[in-house]
Design a protein around this motif. Structure first.
Motif, PDB file in Angstrom:
ATOM      1  N   LYS A  32       0.862  -1.184   0.000  1.00  0.00           N
ATOM      2  CA  LYS A  32       0.000   0.000   0.000  1.00  0.00           C
ATOM      3  C   LYS A  32       0.895   1.229   0.000  1.00  0.00           C
ATOM      4  O   LYS A  32       1.887   1.272   0.724  1.00  0.00           O
ATOM      5  CB  LYS A  32      -0.887  -0.021   1.244  1.00  0.00           C
ATOM      6  CG  LYS A  32      -1.935   1.052   1.271  1.00  0.00           C
ATOM      7  CD  LYS A  32      -2.834   0.850   2.486  1.00  0.00           C
ATOM      8  CE  LYS A  32      -3.905   1.891   2.512  1.00  0.00           C
ATOM      9  NZ  LYS A  32      -4.734   1.781   3.707  1.00  0.00           N
ATOM     10  N   VAL A  33       0.544   2.191  -0.820  1.00  0.00           N
ATOM     11  CA  VAL A  33       1.257   3.464  -0.843  1.00  0.00           C
ATOM     12  C   VAL A  33       0.580   4.369   0.175  1.00  0.00           C
ATOM     13  O   VAL A  33      -0.639   4.532   0.167  1.00  0.00           O
ATOM     14  CB  VAL A  33       1.231   4.098  -2.247  1.00  0.00           C
ATOM     15  CG1 VAL A  33       1.974   5.427  -2.256  1.00  0.00           C
ATOM     16  CG2 VAL A  33       1.828   3.143  -3.278  1.00  0.00           C
ATOM     17  N   GLU A  34       1.360   4.935   1.080  1.00  0.00           N
ATOM     18  CA  GLU A  34       0.829   5.763   2.170  1.00  0.00           C
ATOM     19  C   GLU A  34       0.692   7.211   1.713  1.00  0.00           C
ATOM     20  O   GLU A  34       1.369   8.103   2.192  1.00  0.00           O
ATOM     21  CB  GLU A  34       1.756   5.665   3.389  1.00  0.00           C
ATOM     22  CG  GLU A  34       1.937   4.260   3.928  1.00  0.00           C
ATOM     23  CD  GLU A  34       0.691   3.702   4.593  1.00  0.00           C
ATOM     24  OE1 GLU A  34      -0.085   4.487   5.170  1.00  0.00           O
ATOM     25  OE2 GLU A  34       0.502   2.479   4.531  1.00  0.00           O
ATOM     26  N   ASP A  35      -0.209   7.423   0.756  1.00  0.00           N
ATOM     27  CA  ASP A  35      -0.474   8.777   0.265  1.00  0.00           C
ATOM     28  C   ASP A  35      -1.972   9.067   0.226  1.00  0.00           C
ATOM     29  O   ASP A  35      -2.436   9.880  -0.560  1.00  0.00           O
ATOM     30  CB  ASP A  35       0.143   8.977  -1.114  1.00  0.00           C
ATOM     31  CG  ASP A  35      -0.490   8.086  -2.181  1.00  0.00           C
ATOM     32  OD1 ASP A  35      -1.348   7.244  -1.844  1.00  0.00           O
ATOM     33  OD2 ASP A  35      -0.120   8.233  -3.363  1.00  0.00           O
ATOM     34  N   GLY A  36      -2.718   8.353   1.064  1.00  0.00           N
ATOM     35  CA  GLY A  36      -4.160   8.537   1.105  1.00  0.00           C
ATOM     36  C   GLY A  36      -4.925   7.469   0.353  1.00  0.00           C
ATOM     37  O   GLY A  36      -6.154   7.421   0.431  1.00  0.00           O
ATOM     38  N   ARG A  37      -4.239   6.619  -0.394  1.00  0.00           N
ATOM     39  CA  ARG A  37      -4.925   5.542  -1.100  1.00  0.00           C
ATOM     40  C   ARG A  37      -5.492   4.556  -0.078  1.00  0.00           C
ATOM     41  O   ARG A  37      -4.844   4.246   0.915  1.00  0.00           O
ATOM     42  CB  ARG A  37      -3.968   4.804  -2.038  1.00  0.00           C
ATOM     43  CG  ARG A  37      -3.452   5.678  -3.147  1.00  0.00           C
ATOM     44  CD  ARG A  37      -2.525   4.909  -4.052  1.00  0.00           C
ATOM     45  NE  ARG A  37      -1.591   5.832  -4.679  1.00  0.00           N
ATOM     46  CZ  ARG A  37      -0.696   5.490  -5.575  1.00  0.00           C
ATOM     47  NH1 ARG A  37      -0.580   4.236  -5.951  1.00  0.00           N
ATOM     48  NH2 ARG A  37       0.101   6.387  -6.098  1.00  0.00           N
ATOM     49  N   ASP A  38      -6.680   4.055  -0.371  1.00  0.00           N
ATOM     50  CA  ASP A  38      -7.339   3.157   0.572  1.00  0.00           C
ATOM     51  C   ASP A  38      -7.363   1.710   0.082  1.00  0.00           C
ATOM     52  O   ASP A  38      -8.164   0.914   0.546  1.00  0.00           O
ATOM     53  CB  ASP A  38      -8.761   3.639   0.865  1.00  0.00           C
ATOM     54  CG  ASP A  38      -9.656   3.605  -0.362  1.00  0.00           C
ATOM     55  OD1 ASP A  38      -9.140   3.489  -1.489  1.00  0.00           O
ATOM     56  OD2 ASP A  38     -10.886   3.695  -0.189  1.00  0.00           O
ATOM     57  N   ASN A 113      11.439   2.847  -1.552  1.00  0.00           N
ATOM     58  CA  ASN A 113      10.397   3.867  -1.522  1.00  0.00           C
ATOM     59  C   ASN A 113       9.837   3.945  -0.099  1.00  0.00           C
ATOM     60  O   ASN A 113       9.049   3.095   0.306  1.00  0.00           O
ATOM     61  CB  ASN A 113       9.288   3.529  -2.523  1.00  0.00           C
ATOM     62  CG  ASN A 113       8.224   4.605  -2.591  1.00  0.00           C
ATOM     63  OD1 ASN A 113       8.103   5.450  -1.705  1.00  0.00           O
ATOM     64  ND2 ASN A 113       7.429   4.566  -3.648  1.00  0.00           N
ATOM     65  N   ASN A 114      10.220   4.957   0.643  1.00  0.00           N
ATOM     66  CA  ASN A 114       9.801   5.094   2.042  1.00  0.00           C
ATOM     67  C   ASN A 114       8.314   5.377   2.210  1.00  0.00           C
ATOM     68  O   ASN A 114       7.807   5.375   3.334  1.00  0.00           O
ATOM     69  CB  ASN A 114      10.606   6.203   2.736  1.00  0.00           C
ATOM     70  CG  ASN A 114      12.042   5.802   2.953  1.00  0.00           C
ATOM     71  OD1 ASN A 114      12.365   4.619   3.020  1.00  0.00           O
ATOM     72  ND2 ASN A 114      12.917   6.785   3.031  1.00  0.00           N
ATOM     73  N   ASN A 115       7.605   5.624   1.125  1.00  0.00           N
ATOM     74  CA  ASN A 115       6.174   5.915   1.171  1.00  0.00           C
ATOM     75  C   ASN A 115       5.339   4.666   0.867  1.00  0.00           C
ATOM     76  O   ASN A 115       4.134   4.726   0.789  1.00  0.00           O
ATOM     77  CB  ASN A 115       5.866   7.018   0.155  1.00  0.00           C
ATOM     78  CG  ASN A 115       4.581   7.747   0.452  1.00  0.00           C
ATOM     79  OD1 ASN A 115       4.193   7.875   1.608  1.00  0.00           O
ATOM     80  ND2 ASN A 115       3.912   8.206  -0.575  1.00  0.00           N
ATOM     81  N   GLN A 116       6.016   3.547   0.683  1.00  0.00           N
ATOM     82  CA  GLN A 116       5.348   2.299   0.306  1.00  0.00           C
ATOM     83  C   GLN A 116       5.621   1.243   1.378  1.00  0.00           C
ATOM     84  O   GLN A 116       6.761   1.033   1.754  1.00  0.00           O
ATOM     85  CB  GLN A 116       5.897   1.844  -1.047  1.00  0.00           C
ATOM     86  CG  GLN A 116       5.303   0.596  -1.602  1.00  0.00           C
ATOM     87  CD  GLN A 116       5.822   0.330  -3.006  1.00  0.00           C
ATOM     88  OE1 GLN A 116       5.813   1.202  -3.851  1.00  0.00           O
ATOM     89  NE2 GLN A 116       6.288  -0.874  -3.241  1.00  0.00           N
ATOM     90  N   TYR A 117       4.538   0.595   1.843  1.00  0.00           N
ATOM     91  CA  TYR A 117       4.670  -0.426   2.889  1.00  0.00           C
ATOM     92  C   TYR A 117       4.138  -1.769   2.404  1.00  0.00           C
ATOM     93  O   TYR A 117       3.141  -1.835   1.688  1.00  0.00           O
ATOM     94  CB  TYR A 117       3.898  -0.005   4.151  1.00  0.00           C
ATOM     95  CG  TYR A 117       4.580   1.105   4.887  1.00  0.00           C
ATOM     96  CD1 TYR A 117       5.466   0.836   5.920  1.00  0.00           C
ATOM     97  CD2 TYR A 117       4.354   2.426   4.534  1.00  0.00           C
ATOM     98  CE1 TYR A 117       6.111   1.857   6.594  1.00  0.00           C
ATOM     99  CE2 TYR A 117       4.996   3.459   5.194  1.00  0.00           C
ATOM    100  CZ  TYR A 117       5.871   3.171   6.224  1.00  0.00           C
ATOM    101  OH  TYR A 117       6.516   4.189   6.879  1.00  0.00           O
TER     102      TYR A 117
END
Length: 153
Positions: A32-38, A113-117
């Motif tokens: 999941k990309v932690e940029d508001g995507r659900d 990519n530190n915004n991706q978990y």
């Protein structure tokens, strides 16, 4: 250079993705990309120019996870969506593989990519998650080679 072209209000890209299960086959790795995507996605990424899809998924998994996994083709997907008035056509080659290592945590950050978990999720709980594309659950549960066309128009 990625296979990702834009012309007027059209965009085409090619992607490789992976269904990665643990050895017991009771957990699957999603991101999941932690940029508001659900929603969650299968690991993977863009195919580079003059790169085959198997090489692409092995490269992406090594870059993002550090895993060296053997993969088998399980589907070809054609996805058509419209985002911000851009008509996107994506061809995605999906592979299945087994991670034979030890799972120390259920959530960890991507190596590039530190915004991706990444999340190890119990297979039995998939119905509690939202996926993109929507056909992902069907694909995870399938045991045959699939050709999926998904249009969101």
């Amino acid at each position: 250079m990625n296979v990702d072209f834009v012309k007027d209000d059209y965009r085409f890209n090619a992607r490789a993705s992976a269904i990665i299960l643990n050895e017991k086959k009771d957990k699957i790795l999603l991101f999941k990309v932690e940029d508001g995507r659900d929603y969650f996605l299968l690991p993977g990424g863009r195919i580079e120019l003059y790169e085959d899809s198997l090489t692409a998924i092995k490269r992406e998994v090594m870059e993002e996870l550090g895993y060296d996994i053997d993969f088998t083709l399980c589907s070809i997907q054609e996805n058509f969506v419209i985002k911000e008035d851009i008509k996107i056509m994506q061809y995605s080659f999906c592979y299945k593989g087994i991670y034979k290592g030890i799972i120390n945590t259920d959530k960890f950050v991507c190596k590039d990519n530190n915004n991706q978990y990444f999340y190890w999720i119990d297979i039995d709980n998939l119905k509690n998650y939202k996926f993109y594309p929507k056909s992902t659950i069907k694909l995870i549960n399938s045991n045959k080679l699939e050709h999926i066309v998904e249009k969101e128009i």
